[in-house]
Write a protein that holds these residues in place. Structure first.
Motif, PDB file in Angstrom:
ATOM      1  N   LEU A  38       0.826  -1.197   0.000  1.00  0.00           N
ATOM      2  CA  LEU A  38       0.000   0.000   0.000  1.00  0.00           C
ATOM      3  C   LEU A  38       0.868   1.258   0.000  1.00  0.00           C
ATOM      4  O   LEU A  38       0.542   2.246  -0.674  1.00  0.00           O
ATOM      5  CB  LEU A  38      -0.933   0.009   1.205  1.00  0.00           C
ATOM      6  N   LEU A  39       1.966   1.224   0.725  1.00  0.00           N
ATOM      7  CA  LEU A  39       2.860   2.384   0.757  1.00  0.00           C
ATOM      8  C   LEU A  39       3.346   2.746  -0.641  1.00  0.00           C
ATOM      9  O   LEU A  39       3.501   3.933  -0.965  1.00  0.00           O
ATOM     10  CB  LEU A  39       4.057   2.110   1.668  1.00  0.00           C
ATOM     11  N   ALA A  40       3.574   1.744  -1.473  1.00  0.00           N
ATOM     12  CA  ALA A  40       4.050   2.004  -2.836  1.00  0.00           C
ATOM     13  C   ALA A  40       3.009   2.743  -3.669  1.00  0.00           C
ATOM     14  O   ALA A  40       3.361   3.438  -4.635  1.00  0.00           O
ATOM     15  CB  ALA A  40       4.423   0.684  -3.506  1.00  0.00           C
ATOM     16  N   HIS A  41       1.733   2.603  -3.295  1.00  0.00           N
ATOM     17  CA  HIS A  41       0.655   3.275  -4.047  1.00  0.00           C
ATOM     18  C   HIS A  41       0.385   4.698  -3.543  1.00  0.00           C
ATOM     19  O   HIS A  41      -0.363   5.441  -4.196  1.00  0.00           O
ATOM     20  CB  HIS A  41      -0.640   2.469  -3.941  1.00  0.00           C
ATOM     21  N   LEU A  42       0.955   5.073  -2.415  1.00  0.00           N
ATOM     22  CA  LEU A  42       0.593   6.355  -1.801  1.00  0.00           C
ATOM     23  C   LEU A  42       0.826   7.571  -2.698  1.00  0.00           C
ATOM     24  O   LEU A  42      -0.018   8.477  -2.717  1.00  0.00           O
ATOM     25  CB  LEU A  42       1.329   6.527  -0.468  1.00  0.00           C
ATOM     26  N   PRO A  43       1.938   7.653  -3.444  1.00  0.00           N
ATOM     27  CA  PRO A  43       2.104   8.844  -4.300  1.00  0.00           C
ATOM     28  C   PRO A  43       0.975   9.008  -5.317  1.00  0.00           C
ATOM     29  O   PRO A  43       0.474  10.126  -5.521  1.00  0.00           O
ATOM     30  CB  PRO A  43       3.452   8.574  -4.991  1.00  0.00           C
ATOM     31  N   VAL A  44       0.569   7.917  -5.949  1.00  0.00           N
ATOM     32  CA  VAL A  44      -0.523   7.991  -6.923  1.00  0.00           C
ATOM     33  C   VAL A  44      -1.844   8.314  -6.222  1.00  0.00           C
ATOM     34  O   VAL A  44      -2.641   9.125  -6.720  1.00  0.00           O
ATOM     35  CB  VAL A  44      -0.648   6.668  -7.703  1.00  0.00           C
ATOM     36  N   LEU A  45      -2.067   7.702  -5.068  1.00  0.00           N
ATOM     37  CA  LEU A  45      -3.287   7.979  -4.313  1.00  0.00           C
ATOM     38  C   LEU A  45      -3.341   9.441  -3.878  1.00  0.00           C
ATOM     39  O   LEU A  45      -4.408  10.071  -3.912  1.00  0.00           O
ATOM     40  CB  LEU A  45      -3.363   7.065  -3.094  1.00  0.00           C
ATOM     41  N   ARG A  46      -2.202   9.980  -3.487  1.00  0.00           N
ATOM     42  CA  ARG A  46      -2.142  11.387  -3.069  1.00  0.00           C
ATOM     43  C   ARG A  46      -2.481  12.305  -4.244  1.00  0.00           C
ATOM     44  O   ARG A  46      -3.283  13.244  -4.115  1.00  0.00           O
ATOM     45  CB  ARG A  46      -0.748  11.707  -2.530  1.00  0.00           C
ATOM     46  N   ASP A  47      -1.894  12.025  -5.401  1.00  0.00           N
ATOM     47  CA  ASP A  47      -2.143  12.862  -6.584  1.00  0.00           C
ATOM     48  C   ASP A  47      -3.586  12.753  -7.052  1.00  0.00           C
ATOM     49  O   ASP A  47      -4.219  13.756  -7.411  1.00  0.00           O
ATOM     50  CB  ASP A  47      -1.197  12.455  -7.720  1.00  0.00           C
TER      51      ASP A  47
END
Length: 247
Positions: A38-47
């Motif tokens: 899940l941490l790896a997805h955080l940048p995309v989720l944030r954007d």
């Protein structure tokens, strides 16, 4: 583009179709266990959350920030324990849509078959790793496969979704923001739905397990596995019931 709901009444959705898909995909991921994946997805989720309407994107972005802060502080294990305590040991926070309407009754098995049939009609076969009514599964199906079919499932279980939102808010856990965001993509509750929510809050889900108080154990645990009908038996019974209703 906006979906029109083909239900008892026509109601416009508060967000566009593309925005709903994006919001539901974010919500589906954020409902997952907060691990390295899940941490790896955080940048995309944030954007993505930053580009959504504020009423939807703000709560999603807030949860992204919470998870990110826990990881940066070396406290991801604390968040993971809180996740397990919230979703795995509290019936009131069960992330399963059919549980609130049917509890630990045979009718829930029938409802699960209906979810699987909806997925199958869209060309998706469910594995055994997760129940088909898990909110994250339904949201991902809507975001990536068939939004209208998933929306029907969600709206058919709208009261349970709202009860889950209220339960998470009451526990003051970060994942309440996911439910706040998802509910913000849906039409306002009508009178019947408000009544259903109030009844579920007051009474809890139905149960055939004499002696079990509401919300005490993990809803995925079946206290009577030997008597549980097989998926094939449930599907055959559902088909018979459907054919009988048309005759």
């Amino acid at each position: 583009m906006r979906l029109a709901l083909r239900r008892r009444k026509q109601a416009a959705l508060p967000v566009g179709t593309d925005e709903m898909r994006a919001a539901w995909q974010c919500a589906s991921l954020l409902l997952g266990y907060p691990d390295e994946q899940l941490l790896a997805h955080l940048p995309v989720l944030r954007d993505t959350s930053a580009q959504l309407p504020e009423v939807v994107g703000e709560p999603l972005g807030r949860l992204v920030a919470t998870i990110s802060a826990a990881a940066d502080a070396g406290e991801l294990d604390v968040l993971q324990k809180r996740y397990v305590d919230t979703f795995d040991y509290t019936r009131r926070c069960a992330p399963y849509l059919t549980y609130f309407a049917h509890g630990d009754t045979r009718k829930r098995g029938m409802a699960l078959v209906q979810f699987k049939q909806t997925y199958r009609r869209a060309g998706v076969e469910m594995g055994d790793e997760e129940l088909p009514d898990h909110l994250a599964v339904v949201l991902e199906f809507g975001a990536t496969v068939d939004l209208e079919a998933a929306l029907t499932l969600v709206l058919d279980h709208r009261a349970g979704l709202e009860v889950l939102r209220l339960a998470l808010l009451d526990r003051d856990v970060p994942w309440a923001d996911v439910l706040v965001a998802v509910c913000a993509t849906l039409p306002p509750l009508d009178g019947d739905e408000q009544t259903a929510v109030a009844r579920l809050v007051a009474q809890g889900p139905p149960s055939e397990d004499v002696g079990l108080a509401p919300y005490e154990i993990d809803p995925r645990l079946n206290p009577h596995p030997a008597t549980d009908p097989s998926p094939e038996e449930l599907e055959a019974e559902l088909l018979q019931h459907t054919q009988g209703g048309r005759s």
